[in-house]
Scaffold this motif. Structure first.
Motif, PDB file in Angstrom:
ATOM      1  N   UNK A  60      -4.224 -25.168 -15.048  1.00  0.00           N
ATOM      2  CA  UNK A  60      -5.656 -25.167 -15.899  1.00  0.00           C
ATOM      3  C   UNK A  60      -5.575 -24.769 -17.310  1.00  0.00           C
ATOM      4  N   UNK A  61      -4.526 -24.050 -17.575  1.00  0.00           N
ATOM      5  CA  UNK A  61      -4.274 -23.516 -18.987  1.00  0.00           C
ATOM      6  C   UNK A  61      -2.933 -24.000 -19.780  1.00  0.00           C
ATOM      7  N   UNK A  62      -2.386 -24.748 -19.080  1.00  0.00           N
ATOM      8  CA  UNK A  62      -1.294 -25.612 -19.779  1.00  0.00           C
ATOM      9  C   UNK A  62      -0.157 -24.695 -19.876  1.00  0.00           C
ATOM     10  N   UNK A  63       0.345 -24.356 -21.265  1.00  0.00           N
ATOM     11  CA  UNK A  63       1.407 -23.624 -21.641  1.00  0.00           C
ATOM     12  C   UNK A  63       0.950 -22.082 -21.538  1.00  0.00           C
ATOM     13  N   UNK A  64      -0.086 -21.961 -22.204  1.00  0.00           N
ATOM     14  CA  UNK A  64      -0.720 -20.667 -21.975  1.00  0.00           C
ATOM     15  C   UNK A  64      -0.831 -20.070 -20.764  1.00  0.00           C
ATOM     16  N   UNK A  65      -1.086 -21.108 -19.783  1.00  0.00           N
ATOM     17  CA  UNK A  65      -1.003 -20.525 -18.373  1.00  0.00           C
ATOM     18  C   UNK A  65       0.351 -20.119 -17.700  1.00  0.00           C
ATOM     19  N   UNK A  66       1.403 -20.578 -18.437  1.00  0.00           N
ATOM     20  CA  UNK A  66       2.784 -19.804 -18.219  1.00  0.00           C
ATOM     21  C   UNK A  66       3.072 -18.409 -18.643  1.00  0.00           C
ATOM     22  N   UNK A  67       2.362 -18.223 -19.857  1.00  0.00           N
ATOM     23  CA  UNK A  67       2.340 -16.807 -20.328  1.00  0.00           C
ATOM     24  C   UNK A  67       1.525 -15.744 -19.335  1.00  0.00           C
ATOM     25  N   UNK A  68       0.459 -16.418 -18.841  1.00  0.00           N
ATOM     26  CA  UNK A  68      -0.257 -15.523 -18.046  1.00  0.00           C
ATOM     27  C   UNK A  68       0.502 -15.288 -16.624  1.00  0.00           C
ATOM     28  N   UNK A  69       1.358 -16.432 -16.211  1.00  0.00           N
ATOM     29  CA  UNK A  69       2.192 -16.201 -15.088  1.00  0.00           C
ATOM     30  C   UNK A  69       3.141 -15.241 -15.423  1.00  0.00           C
ATOM     31  N   UNK A  70       3.625 -15.088 -16.615  1.00  0.00           N
ATOM     32  CA  UNK A  70       4.739 -13.902 -16.953  1.00  0.00           C
ATOM     33  C   UNK A  70       4.106 -12.775 -16.990  1.00  0.00           C
ATOM     34  N   UNK A  71       2.672 -12.452 -17.404  1.00  0.00           N
ATOM     35  CA  UNK A  71       2.140 -11.327 -17.422  1.00  0.00           C
ATOM     36  C   UNK A  71       1.818 -10.971 -15.963  1.00  0.00           C
ATOM     37  N   UNK A  72       1.566 -11.721 -15.135  1.00  0.00           N
ATOM     38  CA  UNK A  72       0.921 -11.443 -13.594  1.00  0.00           C
ATOM     39  C   UNK A  72       2.341 -11.123 -12.959  1.00  0.00           C
ATOM     40  N   UNK A  73       3.571 -11.542 -13.265  1.00  0.00           N
ATOM     41  CA  UNK A  73       4.812 -11.329 -12.687  1.00  0.00           C
ATOM     42  C   UNK A  73       5.240  -9.772 -13.029  1.00  0.00           C
ATOM     43  N   UNK A  74       5.018  -9.524 -14.337  1.00  0.00           N
ATOM     44  CA  UNK A  74       5.494  -8.375 -14.877  1.00  0.00           C
ATOM     45  C   UNK A  74       4.412  -7.116 -14.264  1.00  0.00           C
ATOM     46  N   UNK A  75       3.230  -7.445 -14.173  1.00  0.00           N
ATOM     47  CA  UNK A  75       2.069  -6.691 -13.699  1.00  0.00           C
ATOM     48  C   UNK A  75       2.593  -6.188 -12.319  1.00  0.00           C
TER      49      UNK A  75
END
Length: 1016
Positions: free
Chosen positions: A562-577
């Motif tokens: 849904x959010x392209x490259x920014x979505x991968x940043x959100x994924x990194x934040x989720x894994x870190x979370x």
């Protein structure tokens, strides 16, 4: 972005701390894996092969036993070995094990017990067991009131005492010799009550410490014991497999007493008179028939020299029916003849200590303090006979009759009744307070005993007591059960003695532990209990982790799509979370439960919300023509208020859950609170650090894809124009729900209704109607029997013996359950196999739960308080944050709407859908989470309305509200859709235990989204 260096340092430090804390779990699991590998080595297999002699079946049994032995041996040998070397600090396996991530009992099996200290017993003891009429009446009133009141017992007692006699003095009752230094004779009632409060608090603290000592000596890994409110103590024992032993260990007050005894020859005539009086109490026609029969023969009281040796048991004669009854052991299966029971009511159930001379055939009385014996199932009838006022008055006033703790002399089902001689002051000559040491030992003949050492005061009294009773018996009594009554042959000096009573080694060790730990100031009664077998725990881990992994992967994929490259940043934040959540749980020593896993999975859906809010704001800035750097900066700045408001409201409900919840609810609340805080940090700071790095490197960042580009941006729906139609829809659903509530009611779980529930797995599919009918005969009521998950697994709920305070009630209820359902197993199953908690268990009792009436009332009260308090807190926060009470009212009405609709659906659907729809603690957790999540959604819309009013103050309010609703649609559907998708995964794969919980959340969030758009 300001302070990037500080945030980067904090993030790295936080990650290092989490990694350090989680390392203990890694090394602990590594040693346990090595232990399993060691137990399955070729060496162990060859030993089993050699011992079996080639028999494959024997080899399999031996292999299983040897594996367990070698695994335990390996872990024991590693206990003090260094397994984690940090350089400056080295940790042994035992230390690592103590610091690993705690798994709740629902994930690894074990026993959870809530004990309630009997405060009324403490008060009675402080009064010296006063029989003052005012005191007795006030105690009865306070005890009755305490069953439904949350007030302190001393407060209730003080009020009841004042109401019973306003002029009575508490000091006259409590200024005993033991209390005289704390309560003077002229002290006021208020002063006495303050002293009693302190004494009760001290007694509960002592009970807590004594229970902790007992548990530590029990040898359980990672036990948890904590004080709760209202004199309750929570005990969690992971991995425990001997529930009956634990119940005895925790509930035993350990009041050890040494009593002088009567000789049976001194008492027989009283028992004969009691038997006659009971016979006279029979209805007249029956008595006339009995009086025509032979009268009770006179038993000759022989001298000691004339009585045969004690261990030579004479054979009874066959020519006298009464002597057969009195002189013959009663077999376990013997049904007492009705005619005999009418002729001799007492002697028909109490087998008197009478023998027949084998030469003359004459009866004679046995020696010692044993009155007689009775089958275990008949002891209650004997007690009821002897407690009748017209019978009790026949016996000496200083006589006290106590049963032995277990069958003696080889009779498996017979307890002996022992005659105790009570001194004038009513207290035993010697108590366990003088014991300074106790340990399990062996007699010269190889039997098991408990040896005790006394202090100097006890040694002096023990010497006097034994000297005064040479040739007689002294009864050793623990918690009103006789453990042994040895005959005194000589004076015993030095203060050393022993207790023998046919113990097993484990029983003797437990008794020694209790005596060493000390006596509980008052009885501790189990008012709530939960048992989870390890098999069910492993299945819970499997289903919980499956739902977690699937939900996590789908969320990561969705964000990237849904959010392209920014979505991968959100994924990194989720894994870190997720990494931070587990690290914080390990650091705090918090317990991870199955609802806790649900809380983490739900946090995933909610963590997405912060990223979605930020990204949607950034996209709005980009559409407004701003450059990448400015769009990111303004997007974050404009999103802060909505993120903080939304998360603070959910955090407040999590705190309410934690404060008022218990057990699994607290586990859910803990992970929810930690998850919200961690998701705020990762979404706001971690993702911003990555964006700042890319912006500095002039790396282009895409926030949408071809699929999501301009999604829901051109919608211009007039929400306010159709609001009345949706009010009507909501009203109709609520009216149907209210009607269903009054007609069908709700399905209350044992949390709210009190009772016992058992999850049982069979080796075939079960007809629940037939099983319910069968169990009615065993439970003396109609239990609730439901399929629980697969069709061969049922949940049985009953209130059988729930008010019974006896320590044996739990075991008796389990045995009745087994007797009632044993015919439903294809393969025969013993009771021991049914209740066992073997690691590879396939069928039998998989888990059980008990909630006493007082605990159920407290849970229900706490649930109502927590919901009301959460609503008030949220109303105040929203009204204050938006500076208009109308916003608070709009949010409050919406939350009531959401909660009522979910409750209505639970009333409409229970017994219709194939999963549990019970109203219990986890349901209340779901309602509070729905409230928190729904207000999160509402607050974000309110935030945009407030912003529109600030930017366009002259624009019509309707336009500002509609613009706010339309501009937040993308965020609303993204967040709600993601969260509902996550919950659907939990519902499908999370296991039966949390299926109803996840269903409530799923429906609640869908309703919450609808109400935020159309009602709020």
């Amino acid at each position: 972005m300001q302070n990037k260096g500080l945030i980067r340092f904090f993030a790295i430090a936080f990650a290092v701390v989490c990694l350090y804390q989680l390392s203990f779990t890694y090394f602990s699991r590594k040693v346990e894996r090595d232990a399993v590998a060691f137990s399955q080595s070729e060496r162990v297999q060859s030993i089993a092969r050699e011992l079996s002699g080639g028999d494959e079946l024997v080899e399999m049994v031996l292999m299983d036993s040897l594996r367990q032995t070698y695994e335990r041996f390996y872990l024991d040998s590693m206990s003090n070995q260094v397994v984690f070397n940090m350089g400056v600090r080295k940790y042994t396996f035992q230390e690592v094990k103590e610091r690993e991530l705690n798994l709740g009992l629902d994930l690894r099996g074990g026993m959870n017990v809530t004990l309630e200290i009997a405060v009324p017993e403490i008060v009675r003891a402080l009064s010296g067991n006063s029989q003052d009429p005012t005191f007795v009446t006030a105690m009865e009133s306070a005890t009755e009131a305490s069953r439904t009141s949350r007030e302190n017992f001393i407060t209730l007692f003080g009020r009841a005492f004042r109401e019973t006699d306003p002029n009575a003095s508490l000091a006259a009752i409590f200024s005993t010799p033991e209390m005289r230094d704390r309560i003077s004779f002229n002290a006021t009632n208020e002063e006495v009550l303050r002293v009693l409060n302190r004494e009760v608090d001290d007694a509960i603290d002592r009970s807590f410490q004594i229970l902790r000592t007992r548990i530590d000596r029990f040898g359980v890994a990672q036990p948890n014991i904590q004080k709760l409110q209202a004199g309750r103590i929570l005990v969690e024992l992971p991995g425990i497999k001997e529930q009956d032993r634990v119940r005895r260990l925790l509930q035993g007050t350990a009041r050890l007493e040494f009593w002088e005894t009567y000789e049976f020859s001194e008492l027989y005539s009283f028992f004969a008179a009691a038997n006659d009086r009971l016979r006279e109490a029979l209805p007249r026609p029956e008595r006339e028939v009995i009086e025509q029969q032979d009268e009770l023969p006179v038993v000759e009281e022989l001298t000691a020299e004339e009585i045969l040796e004690e261990d030579a048991v004479p054979e009874p004669a066959d020519d006298d029916e009464l002597l057969d009854l009195l002189a013959t052991d009663v077999d376990d299966e013997l049904m007492i003849d009705e005619e005999m029971a009418q002729r001799n009511p007492l002697f028909a159930v109490l087998n008197m200590n009478i023998f027949l001379d084998p030469q003359t055939g004459e009866p004679f009385l046995g020696r010692g303090p044993m009155v007689g014996s009775a089958a275990i199932q008949d002891t209650a009838r004997v007690n009821s006979y002897l407690r009748q006022p017209n019978i009790k008055g026949l016996f000496p006033r200083d006589l006290k009759l106590l049963w032995t703790v277990k069958p003696q002399g080889g009779a498996e089902n017979m307890l002996q009744l022992i005659a105790i001689k009570v001194p004038t002051r009513g207290e035993p000559p010697l108590t366990g307070d003088v014991i300074v040491d106790a340990r399990q030992d062996f007699t010269p003949a190889g039997g098991v005993e408990v040896t005790m050492a006394m202090n100097s005061e006890g040694a002096r009294e023990w010497r006097r007591l034994t000297a005064a009773n040479i040739g007689s018996s002294i009864a050793i009594v623990l918690d009103d059960y006789v453990y042994s009554f040895p005959n005194v042959n000589q004076e015993i000096s030095g203060g050393r003695s022993s207790i023998s009573g046919g113990f097993t080694v484990a029983e003797a060790q437990d008794l020694a532990n209790i005596l060493r730990a000390g006596s509980l100031p008052a009885p501790a009664r189990i008012v709530e209990e939960a048992i989870v077998g390890p098999t069910l725990g492993r299945e819970a881990i499997s289903s919980g982790l499956t739902s977690f992994v699937i939900a996590f992967i789908l969320v990561l994929i969705y964000m990237a799509v849904y959010y392209n490259r920014a979505g991968f940043v959100a994924d990194i934040a989720l894994v870190t979370n997720i990494f931070f959540i587990f690290g914080v749980l390990a650091s705090l020593g918090a317990v991870l439960t199955l609802p806790g896993i649900a809380g983490i999975v739900l946090t995933l859906g909610m963590a997405v919300d912060a990223n979605v809010i930020i990204y949607e704001r950034i996209l709005e800035e980009i559409r407004a023509g701003k450059g990448q750097k400015l769009a990111v900066a303004d997007g974050y700045k404009n999103a802060y208020s909505a993120i903080i408001d939304g998360n603070v409201t959910t955090l407040l409900t999590g705190i309410v859950l934690y404060v008022f919840g218990s057990g699994p609810v607290q586990g859910f609340a803990t992970t929810l609170i930690i998850g919200i805080i961690c998701s705020l940090f990762t979404a706001i700071f971690i993702s911003r650090l990555i964006f700042s790095y890319w912006i500095e490197k002039n790396t282009p960042i895409k926030f949408d894809t071809k699929i999501s580009k301009d999604m829901l941006t051109k919608v211009d729906f007039d929400f306010l124009a159709v609001r009345k139609k949706f009010y009507l829809i909501s009203s109709l659903v609520i009216l149907v729900g209210i009607a269903s509530f009054f007609v069908r009611g709700l399905s209350y779980g044992v949390d709210f209704s009190g009772g016992r529930s058992y999850v049982v797995r069979f080796d075939q599919d079960i007809n629940t109607v037939e099983m319910r009918s069968t169990l009615m005969d065993y439970f003396e009521e109609a239990p609730e029997v439901k399929t629980f998950g697969p069709s061969n697994q049922v949940k049985i709920t009953t209130t059988f013996l729930i008010d019974e305070e006896s320590t044996a009630a739990d075991s008796l209820a389990e045995r009745r359950l087994f007797e009632g359902i044993s015919e439903f197993f294809v393969a025969p199953l013993t009771f021991e196999e049914f209740v066992s908690d073997d690691d590879d268990k396939i069928i039998g009792r998989m888990s059980s739960q008990k909630v006493g009436p007082s605990v159920a009332a407290d849970i229900k009260r706490g649930a109502v308080i927590s919901v009301i308090l959460a609503l008030i807190i949220i109303f105040l926060y929203v009204a204050a944050r938006f500076k208009k009470w109308q916003f608070g009212v709009g949010g409050l009405v919406t939350l009531f709407h959401d909660a009522i609709i979910v409750i209505s659906l639970y009333s409409i659907l229970y017994n219709i859908v194939p999963w549990t729809m019970e109203i219990d603690q986890t349901f209340i957790a779901a309602i509070l989470t729905i409230i928190g999540y729904s207000v999160n959604d509402t607050v974000i819309i309110f935030d945009r309305i407030r912003e529109n009013i600030g930017l366009y103050p002259k624009r019509d309010l309707k336009v500002n509200i509609n613009k706010a609703l339309n501009s937040t649609l993308s965020r609303t559907f993204n967040t709600s859709g993601t969260t509902i998708g996550v919950l659907l995964i939990i519902f499908l794969f999370g296991g039966e235990v949390i299926r109803g919980f996840s269903f409530a959340l799923m429906i609640g969030i869908a309703v919450g989204t609808y109400s935020s758009l159309f009602n709020a």
